[in-house]
Design a protein around this motif. Structure first.
Motif, short mmCIF file in Angstrom:
data_model
loop_
_atom_site.label_atom_id
_atom_site.label_comp_id
_atom_site.label_asym_id
_atom_site.label_seq_id
_atom_site.Cartn_x
_atom_site.Cartn_y
_atom_site.Cartn_z
N GLU A 53 0.84 -1.21 0.00
CA GLU A 53 0.00 0.00 0.00
C GLU A 53 0.87 1.26 0.00
OE1 GLU A 53 -2.85 -0.03 3.19
OE2 GLU A 53 -3.40 -2.11 2.77
N GLU A 56 2.46 1.71 -3.39
CA GLU A 56 1.47 2.22 -4.35
C GLU A 56 1.21 3.71 -4.12
OE1 GLU A 56 -3.18 1.47 -5.37
OE2 GLU A 56 -1.94 -0.29 -4.99
N ASP A 57 1.11 4.10 -2.85
CA ASP A 57 0.91 5.52 -2.53
C ASP A 57 2.07 6.36 -3.04
OD1 ASP A 57 -1.49 4.95 -1.32
OD2 ASP A 57 -0.71 5.09 0.74
N ILE A 59 4.12 5.64 -5.51
CA ILE A 59 4.08 5.68 -6.97
C ILE A 59 3.05 6.70 -7.44
CG2 ILE A 59 3.42 4.35 -9.03
CD1 ILE A 59 4.74 1.90 -7.56
N ASN A 60 1.89 6.71 -6.79
CA ASN A 60 0.81 7.62 -7.18
C ASN A 60 1.08 9.06 -6.75
OD1 ASN A 60 -0.68 5.55 -8.37
ND2 ASN A 60 -1.73 5.08 -6.47
N ASP A 61 1.78 9.24 -5.63
CA ASP A 61 2.04 10.57 -5.08
C ASP A 61 3.42 10.57 -4.43
OD1 ASP A 61 1.94 13.13 -4.01
OD2 ASP A 61 0.55 12.58 -2.41
N SER A 64 4.34 11.84 -1.00
CA SER A 64 3.86 11.12 0.19
C SER A 64 4.99 10.37 0.89
CB SER A 64 2.73 10.15 -0.17
OG SER A 64 3.23 9.07 -0.93
#
Length: 78
Positions: A53, A56-57, A59-61, A64
Motif C-alpha cells: 500500500e 502504491e501511494d 508511486i501515485n504521489d 507522500s
C-alpha cells in the motif's frame, strides 16, 4: 514488482552495512517489510500488505514518501 534485495545491492557502495541494516530493520519494525530465510539459509525481505500500500501511494504521489515517518513502529525489538 518491488525488490528490496536488489535495492540493497545497488546501495551497498553508497552506504555502510550498518546504515543499510538499520534502514531495512526500520522498515521491518514499521511493518513495511517482512524478513524471512529462504531455502539456501539467506535472509530475504518482501513487502507486506502495508508495504505494498505504501509503495502504491508513493508511486501515485511521490511527495507522500516524505510522510513515511508517520508510520509507527510495531514495537518489536530488533
Amino acid at each position: 514488482m518491488f525488490d528490496i534485495n536488489n535495492l540493497i545491492e545497488k546501495l551497498e557502495d553508497k552506504f555502510s552495512p550498518e546504515i543499510l541494516n538499520e534502514a531495512v530493520q526500520g522498515l521491518v519494525r514499521k511493518g513495511i517489510l517482512e524478513q524471512y530465510i529462504d531455502q539456501d539459509g539467506s535472509f530475504k525481505f518482501e513487502l507486506t500488505d502495508l508495504g505494498s500500500e505504501v509503495a502504491e501511494d508513493i508511486i501515485n504521489d511521490p511527495i507522500s514518501f516524505l510522510d513515511m515517518d508517520d508510520i509507527q513502529d510495531d514495537g518489536m525489538d530488533n
